[in-house]
Design an enzyme around this catalytic site. Structure first.
Site, mmCIF file in Angstrom:
data_model
loop_
_atom_site.group_PDB
_atom_site.id
_atom_site.type_symbol
_atom_site.label_atom_id
_atom_site.label_comp_id
_atom_site.label_asym_id
_atom_site.label_seq_id
_atom_site.Cartn_x
_atom_site.Cartn_y
_atom_site.Cartn_z
ATOM 1 C CD GLU A 153 -2.987 -1.037 2.133
ATOM 2 O OE1 GLU A 153 -3.064 -0.418 3.278
ATOM 3 O OE2 GLU A 153 -4.235 -1.650 1.745
ATOM 4 C CD GLU A 312 -4.257 -6.485 2.605
ATOM 5 O OE1 GLU A 312 -4.750 -5.650 3.180
ATOM 6 O OE2 GLU A 312 -3.082 -6.165 2.203
HETATM 7 C C1 GLA Z 1 -4.328 -3.063 4.615
HETATM 8 C C2 GLA Z 1 -3.056 -3.514 4.842
HETATM 9 C C3 GLA Z 1 -2.901 -4.570 5.701
HETATM 10 C C4 GLA Z 1 -3.841 -4.509 7.024
HETATM 11 C C5 GLA Z 1 -5.116 -4.171 6.463
HETATM 12 C C6 GLA Z 1 -6.234 -4.069 7.688
HETATM 13 O O1 GLA Z 1 -4.875 -3.155 3.629
HETATM 14 O O2 GLA Z 1 -2.319 -3.620 3.584
HETATM 15 O O3 GLA Z 1 -1.547 -4.786 5.969
HETATM 16 O O4 GLA Z 1 -3.203 -3.439 7.657
HETATM 17 O O5 GLA Z 1 -5.344 -2.912 5.741
HETATM 18 O O6 GLA Z 1 -7.343 -3.716 7.099
#
Ligand code: GLA
Ligand code: ZN
Length: 694
Positions: A153, A312
């Site tokens: 991210e 995710e």
């Molecule tokens: C993001 C991050 C993860 C985690 C999630 C939790 O997407 O990439 O590492 O922190 O949020 O929602």
């Protein structure tokens, strides 16, 4: 196109952090057994593992990772392998201050949290290169590793001297080492802000120069450039030894800080992390879903012709919304299938197992602290695993849309920084609203950025296209000239790529000719002000005919007038056909909606912020002229079609709590229950049907 030739079918998996459990071999063993039982075939490893890989500077330990990757592979589970640059070990920050970011107030961060490296720091790059080289050498040929996941991210900004210096170099390049060119582009003579040397330029810091729109925009562009440069650096290191494993990074929802149009071009696969507030108390589930569909559509449109990855999602709840509600029974299945319906070939989670401590200990995971596999969450994940197996034929299929909505980070940034007018700028919201209207009209819509080739689309909607990058106006004209239908709105073509206003009338850069008009003034309304459009009767007849063309139940009954809020342009029409006029104020009776035949196409101009029903009327007409394929929709049911070779897969998702009956656009066998759908499809609350049609 199939993303991973070695993997049979769709991907099901998620972030897995075995390094947190190395002292619990019993748990690691359970993990494999339960992943298999839940139908998982992939695990994302190493996202934040730097401190485990390199506990002390120069001392490396990958043996634990190798054992895990091997074990997963032997058990039919592939690895998505991340580079660990999303967070740094404490030793590094203690030894090398420069790797830590400096905030907008000029103060350097202390060690802590994550996603906060300096993108310019030579030391961070050096450390990254050592790490990524070792990962590539050791795992780049492992048959179980299918994808590099670059960092995590990417986001944020750094204001350190290294970054500011790099910014100045970037500006020198952009403005041909000519400070007067920069002064012109930023209109610095205003308030005597002229620079005499590039060395005087600072990033726009909250206690510094925040009043120059051109500087702010260039800083955002630079931040994108610099972050992308760091990402490209990581990719080049991984690729050094002829390694051909595809690369991705995980994008975030509508992220403001980085222009994903630029970043996406460096990736082999697009992946994103989706954490909507399912079940919130402000909107219906259907409404939440339509907004998520917009996000999915944007992601799939970055790399046309390929499925994207849902990298995710949570199987139950998240931990960072103001309120973190459990996904209600059935919602996990529905939201996962929604990602597939919109073009994803994967369903992945954050995360496999909840950590015992620290920041995300209550974030949803497949395995809870409870440690049982008979929980509601685990069983729903397992059920989804079975469903993904049934949906194997879907793998590699894509969505083909005839309509596109233009979303541009540069315009988004420029509109947000636009000084004055209304505070209700709402660029994102306006784009999303147009997408929702089109979706409800049964029109599949890609959300594209300006560099995408428009020629494959019949209809192009470009709301609030305030900033025109070089060449865009000509491409829009060409699109219409060749028979395309273009719809633009108020605030189109006000500024050039430097945010300088066009002289001689808006919409600028030759678009006045395309639309056959110019905007003489722009009025902004107070929230209680009232205005509206009154459509011409001939236009209403055309809309009615369009509805008949598609079938009487397509879209709502059209009304003579529709509401206007926030923005009203006073238009001077030269050639265009007038479709609707203002109902109020000193510009009552003057045109607000027009259409200009240009070459073989039509260019619509909507000079005010029109409510949903007004826009719907205009879309009805435009879609009919373009001959866009539409599917009969009903409130609460989302529809998408994926195709591959001669097969098509129609997804119908009941996003309501009631049983609904839909008339399928085409028949087919429901892959989820094996039933043949004929003229009626009954869907239980939250149920999805996937009709395969050959
Ligand atoms: C993001 C991050 C993860 C985690 C999630 C939790 O997407 O990439 O590492 O922190 O949020 O929602
Ligand atoms: Zn920096």
């Amino acid at each position: 196109m199939k993303l991973f030739p070695n993997v049979k079918g769709l991907l099901h998996g998620g972030d897995y952090n075995p390094e947190q459990w190395l002292d619990r071999p019993d748990i690691l063993e359970e993990d494999i057994r339960l992943m298999k039982e839940a139908g998982m075939n992939t695990a994302t490893l190493g996202v934040f593992s730097w401190a485990m890989y390199e506990p002390k500077e120069g001392e490396f330990h990958f043996e634990w990772l190798e054992a895990i990757i091997n074990n997963l592979y032997e058990n039919g589970i592939y690895t998505v392998l991340a580079t660990p640059t999303g967070a740094r070990p404490a030793w590094m920050d203690a030894a090398y201050q420069e790797v830590m970011r400096v905030a907008g107030n000029g103060v350097r961060n202390h060690h802590g949290v994550r996603h906060n490296h300096c993108m310019s720091s030579p030391i961070y790059r050096e450390k990254t290169a050592v790490m990524d080289t070792k990962l590539a050498e050791r795992f780049g040929n492992h048959p179980g590793v299918i994808l590099w996941h670059i960092s995590n991210e990417f986001g944020g900004e750094c204001y350190c001297d290294l970054c500011q210096n790099k910014f100045r170099i970037w500006l020198k390049d952009r403005y041909h080492n000519d400070i007067s060119e920069l002064n012109k582009a930023w209109w610095t003579t205003f308030w005597s802000h002229n620079y005499t040397s590039f060395d005087q330029i600072e990033a726009p810091m909250p206690n510094g120069e925040m009043s120059v729109a051109g500087l702010r925009l260039d800083w955002r562009r630079f931040t994108t450039y610099n972050m992308t440069d760091f990402m490209k650096f990581e990719i080049s290191v991984l690729r050094k030894n002829g390694n051909t494993i595809p690369v991705t990074t995980n994008f975030m929802r509508m992220y403001r800080g980085l222009d994903y149009e630029v970043m996406a071009k460096e990736l082999d696969v697009i992946a994103w992390d989706s954490y909507p507030a399912w079940g919130n108390d402000e909107e219906t589930l259907y409404r939440s879903s339509l907004d998520v569909a917009f996000d999915h559509s944007m992601m799939r449109s970055f790399l046309p012709g390929k499925p994207f990855m849902l990298m995710e999602s949570t199987p139950s709840l998240v931990n960072w919304h103001p309120f973190n509600k459990l996904k209600r029974p059935g919602i996990h299945k529905l939201s996962s299938l929604q990602a597939l319906a919109n073009g994803s070939d994967t369903v992945q989670y954050f995360q496999w197992r909840k950590g015992r401590g620290s920041f995300e200990q209550y974030h949803g995971a497949v395995m809870d602290h409870l440690g049982r596999s008979d929980t509601r969450t685990y069983l729903e994940v397992k059920e989804l695993g079975e469903i993904l197996n049934k949906l194997e034929p879907l793998t590699g299929s894509v969505i083909k849309a005839e309509t596109a909505l233009l979303f541009d980070w540069n315009t988004r940034w420029a509109v947000e920084d636009l000084p004055g007018l209304s505070s209700l700028k709402k660029y994102d919201e306006t784009c999303k609203e147009q997408y929702r209207i089109l979706q409800k009209l049964g029109v599949e819509t890609d959300v594209i950025t300006p560099s995408v080739d428009f020629s494959g689309y019949k209809v192009l909607v470009a709301p609030m296209l305030y900033l025109l990058r070089q060449g865009l106006a000509d491409r829009l004209k060409l699109f219409v000239d060749n028979g395309g239908i273009l719809l633009c709105t108020y605030l189109t073509g006000y500024v050039d790529n430097s945010t300088l206003c066009y002289l001689g009338g808006f919409p600028g850069d030759g678009l006045m000719e395309l639309f056959g008009l110019y905007a003489e003034e722009i009025d902004t309304l107070y929230p209680k002000d009232i205005n509206g459009v009154s459509f011409e009767d001939t236009f209403l007849e055309e809309v009615a005919a369009a509805q008949v063309q598609y079938g009487s139940s397509y879209g709502r009954a059209i009304e003579k007038t529709a509401k206007i809020t926030d923005f009203c342009e006073v238009l001077k029409v030269q050639d265009a056909e007038i479709i609707g006029n203002y109902t109020n104020d000193f510009y009552k009776g003057t045109p607000v909606v027009t259409r200009n035949h240009y070459g073989a196409g039509d260019a619509y101009y909507i000079g005010a912020r029109l409510c949903e029903s007004g826009m719907e009327a205009i879309y009805q007409a435009a879609l009919a002229t373009a001959g866009v394929t539409r599917v009969q929709m009903q409130e609460g049911v989302e529809f998408h079609r994926r195709t591959k070779d001669n097969k098509q897969f129609d997804f119908y998702m009941n996003e309501t709590e009631n049983e609904v009956t839909v008339v399928p656009a085409a028949g087919g066998r429901n892959l989820l229950n094996g039933e043949e759908a004929k003229d009626r499809l009954i869907l239980q609350p939250f149920e999805t049907a996937v009709l395969e049609h050959i």
